[in-house]
Design a protein around this motif. Structure first.
Motif, short mmCIF file in Angstrom:
data_model
loop_
_atom_site.label_atom_id
_atom_site.label_comp_id
_atom_site.label_asym_id
_atom_site.label_seq_id
_atom_site.Cartn_x
_atom_site.Cartn_y
_atom_site.Cartn_z
N LEU A 99 40.97 47.97 72.99
CA LEU A 99 39.78 47.51 72.27
C LEU A 99 39.68 48.19 70.92
CD1 LEU A 99 37.19 47.53 75.21
CD2 LEU A 99 38.22 45.52 74.13
N ALA A 100 39.96 49.48 70.88
CA ALA A 100 39.91 50.23 69.63
C ALA A 100 40.96 49.73 68.64
CB ALA A 100 40.10 51.72 69.89
N ILE A 101 42.15 49.42 69.15
CA ILE A 101 43.22 48.90 68.29
C ILE A 101 42.79 47.58 67.67
CG2 ILE A 101 45.54 47.92 68.30
CD1 ILE A 101 46.23 50.06 70.46
N GLY A 102 42.22 46.70 68.49
CA GLY A 102 41.76 45.41 67.98
C GLY A 102 40.69 45.56 66.92
N ALA A 103 39.70 46.43 67.19
CA ALA A 103 38.63 46.66 66.23
C ALA A 103 39.17 47.32 64.96
CB ALA A 103 37.54 47.52 66.86
N GLY A 104 40.04 48.32 65.15
CA GLY A 104 40.62 49.02 64.00
C GLY A 104 41.38 48.08 63.09
N ILE A 105 42.14 47.17 63.69
CA ILE A 105 42.90 46.21 62.88
C ILE A 105 41.94 45.28 62.15
CG2 ILE A 105 44.46 44.24 63.02
CD1 ILE A 105 46.03 45.72 65.12
N GLY A 106 40.78 44.99 62.76
CA GLY A 106 39.78 44.21 62.06
C GLY A 106 39.32 44.88 60.77
N PHE A 107 39.01 46.17 60.86
CA PHE A 107 38.64 46.93 59.66
C PHE A 107 39.80 46.98 58.67
CE2 PHE A 107 35.48 48.77 62.64
CZ PHE A 107 34.33 48.56 61.89
N LEU A 163 49.53 42.01 68.68
CA LEU A 163 49.46 41.21 69.90
C LEU A 163 48.20 41.52 70.69
CD1 LEU A 163 53.18 41.33 71.15
CD2 LEU A 163 52.02 39.48 69.96
N VAL A 164 47.89 42.80 70.82
CA VAL A 164 46.70 43.20 71.56
C VAL A 164 45.44 42.70 70.87
CG1 VAL A 164 45.28 45.20 72.21
CG2 VAL A 164 47.74 45.20 72.68
N ALA A 165 45.38 42.84 69.56
CA ALA A 165 44.18 42.46 68.81
C ALA A 165 43.93 40.96 68.87
CB ALA A 165 44.32 42.91 67.36
N VAL A 166 44.97 40.16 68.65
CA VAL A 166 44.81 38.71 68.64
C VAL A 166 44.56 38.20 70.06
CG1 VAL A 166 45.90 36.51 68.08
CG2 VAL A 166 46.19 38.46 66.55
N ALA A 167 45.25 38.78 71.03
CA ALA A 167 45.07 38.36 72.42
C ALA A 167 43.65 38.60 72.89
CB ALA A 167 46.05 39.09 73.34
N GLY A 168 43.01 39.62 72.32
CA GLY A 168 41.64 39.92 72.71
C GLY A 168 40.66 38.83 72.35
N LYS A 169 41.04 37.93 71.44
CA LYS A 169 40.18 36.82 71.04
C LYS A 169 40.57 35.51 71.71
CE LYS A 169 37.51 37.41 68.26
NZ LYS A 169 36.10 37.89 68.38
N THR A 170 41.55 35.55 72.62
CA THR A 170 42.02 34.34 73.29
C THR A 170 42.08 34.60 74.80
OG1 THR A 170 44.36 34.98 73.18
CG2 THR A 170 43.45 33.82 71.27
N LYS A 171 42.75 33.68 75.52
CA LYS A 171 42.92 33.84 76.96
C LYS A 171 44.28 34.43 77.31
CE LYS A 171 39.83 30.06 78.35
NZ LYS A 171 39.74 28.80 79.14
N LEU A 172 44.88 35.13 76.35
CA LEU A 172 46.23 35.67 76.56
C LEU A 172 46.22 37.01 77.29
CD1 LEU A 172 47.76 34.80 73.09
CD2 LEU A 172 48.22 33.68 75.26
N MET A 173 45.04 37.57 77.51
CA MET A 173 44.94 38.85 78.21
C MET A 173 44.20 38.65 79.52
SD MET A 173 43.46 42.49 76.74
CE MET A 173 44.57 42.46 75.33
N VAL A 186 49.07 40.16 61.57
CA VAL A 186 47.68 40.25 62.00
C VAL A 186 46.83 39.17 61.34
CG1 VAL A 186 46.91 41.82 60.19
CG2 VAL A 186 45.85 41.94 62.46
N GLU A 187 47.30 38.59 60.22
CA GLU A 187 46.57 37.49 59.60
C GLU A 187 46.51 36.27 60.50
OE1 GLU A 187 47.75 40.05 56.12
OE2 GLU A 187 48.63 39.45 58.03
N SER A 188 47.30 36.27 61.58
CA SER A 188 47.22 35.19 62.57
C SER A 188 45.81 35.09 63.15
CB SER A 188 48.22 35.43 63.70
OG SER A 188 49.54 35.51 63.22
N ALA A 189 45.08 36.19 63.08
CA ALA A 189 43.71 36.18 63.58
C ALA A 189 42.84 35.21 62.80
CB ALA A 189 43.12 37.59 63.51
N SER A 190 43.22 34.89 61.55
CA SER A 190 42.44 33.92 60.78
C SER A 190 42.55 32.54 61.41
CB SER A 190 42.91 33.89 59.33
OG SER A 190 44.26 33.48 59.24
#
Length: 441
Positions: free
Chosen positions: A133-141, A269-279, A314-318
């Motif tokens: 969760l921290a990795i995903g949030a950190g990558i957001g920042f 992978l962890v950050a983007v997966a956290g916004k989908t059903k991949l985890m 990480v821009e895949s998150a867009s």
């Protein structure tokens, strides 16, 4: 066919949404086609050759990711690792660019080896859920900072390290306008708000550029199609293998490439997966070995045709922010990268000011993962804070992850929970320590 291949209904998406998401991801990533040749030219590589290699490697690897793993994640030459390639490996260590490409090739082959043996999967799944969760949030920042910095909204300062840029700068004004428009669209729950914000910003920027004559604003392309291709870097890696056995810094270079790419990819992978059903409910990524294999194969292929390490972006998150949920998003982005080899003049309209709004809003979306962190637990609070703050201030996803792991181990031991730390985590902490001791300056 698309339904059978990408499982669109199961992932609650449509072809239209996936295509739009793929286009959004491409526009958010398109800067790499201009920036990668600029950075690698410092290693005496021809810009035109790097451009072609970047476009082809990004396109084919993104398509492979979509078809093989069904992940909405596109790939290209990684930022940070390309600077490591040009300024450290070729610059400070003294390898030729052919030798550096050979190092990238070897690192990619090692990645394939540890992927097919499931070592990479085991390491990624061993990351504690709170750290994920921290990795995903950190990558957001981190993503938001990249957008703000590139647009000139945040600039360097000798007095305070960073500060606000000049809000009278037309580029900054355009970026701020785009951020405001995108936020308004998002707040009003307009479908594909990120994409339409990007599109509106580009159009307004072009009009403003025509009216004012300011060349720093997005420009109308001088041409549409270009068929001048430079293939001089194809196979150049082969002539660099002699340096693998003769250059004293070669294996340190390979280790550095492995380290940065591994944890940049893991974080993405962890950050983007956290916004989908991949985890799944256990915090484990589904079919992650296929995604990792596509990533590793991209690095090998990219080195063979003349570019630095290919990694998940990480821009895949867009694109995920627009609604992309399957590999069709990545395939769409890949096709656009391949087409960009012909339509390179059009990329002059996609500037940092245009992409900044998308990156800022995506950063906000990803930072929302912080709500899942148990801030009352000293172990999780400390490791999450260290991960996030060093990603931002250290301007490095991989270094943030490494220091976060080390903080996790220290606080776990101090809390009397040493036995709860798995062998993989201990191994990573030792690896991180070695890396920082020998970190290329």
């Amino acid at each position: 066919m698309l339904e059978n291949l990408f499982k669109l209904k199961e992932n609650e998406t449509t072809v239209k949404t996936e295509l739009l998401a793929g286009l959004t991801t491409f526009l958010a990533m398109a800067y790499i086609l201009a920036l990668n040749p600029l950075i690698l030219s410092a290693a005496k590589m021809p810009k035109s050759g790097v451009f072609l290699a970047t476009a082809i490697a990004s396109g084919l690897t993104s398509i492979l990711m979509g078809v093989l793993a069904n992940y909405p994640i596109a790939l290209s030459a990684g930022m940070g690792v390309n600077a490591l390639f040009a300024y450290t490996i070729c610059g400070q260590m003294g390898l030729s660019y052919q030798g550096a490409l050979a190092c990238v090739f070897v690192s990619g082959m090692i990645f394939i080896l540890i992927t097919v043996t499931n070592i990479r999967k085991m390491i990624i799944n061993a990351i504690p859920s709170q750290l994920k969760l921290a990795i995903g949030a950190g990558i957001g920042f981190f993503v938001a900072l990249v957008g703000l910095k590139n647009a000139g909204i945040i600039v360097a300062s000798e007095a305070t390290l960073v500060t606000i840029g000049k809000f009278t700068n037309p580029v900054v004004i355009l970026a701020l306008f785009g951020i405001a428009v995108t936020l308004i669209l998002w707040a009003k729950k307009v479908p594909a708000a990120v994409f339409f914000g990007l599109l509106i910003t580009a159009v307004v920027g072009i009009i403003a550029g025509i009216i004012t004559g300011n060349k720093e604003l997005p420009q109308l392309p001088a041409a549409i199609i270009s068929t001048q291709f430079d293939t001089s870097l194809f196979g150049a890696f082969a002539s660099g293998f002699g340096e693998l056995f003769s250059h004293p810094n070669c294996w340190l270079a390979i280790f550095s490439l492995l380290f940065v790419d591994f944890f940049d990819t893991a974080g993405t992978l962890v950050a983007v997966a956290g916004k989908t059903k991949l985890m799944n409910e256990n915090g484990e990524l589904k079919d992650v070995e296929k995604a990792l294999l596509a990533d590793a194969g991209g690095t090998v292929f990219g080195s063979m045709i003349g570019t630095s390490t290919i990694t998940s972006f990480v821009e895949s998150a867009s694109g995920v922010g627009v609604g992309g949920r399957t590999g069709l998003t990545a395939v769409t982005t890949g096709v656009l990268f391949l087409l960009s080899a012909f339509f390179s003049p059009l990329l002059t309209s996609i500037t940092y000011a245009v992409t900044a709004p998308a990156l800022v809003v995506v950063g906000i979306m990803m930072a929302q993962q912080m709500r899942g962190i148990d801030w009352d637990n000293i172990v999780y609070a400390t490791s999450a804070f260290v991960t996030i703050i060093f990603m931002i201030l250290g301007y490095s996803i991989s270094n943030g992850i490494a220091l976060g792991f080390m903080a996790y181990a220290i606080t776990m031991v101090a809390s009397g929970r040493r036995k709860d730390i798995g062998p993989i985590v201990w191994s990573l902490v030792i690896l991180f320590t070695v890396y920082f001791v020998f970190l290329p300056k």
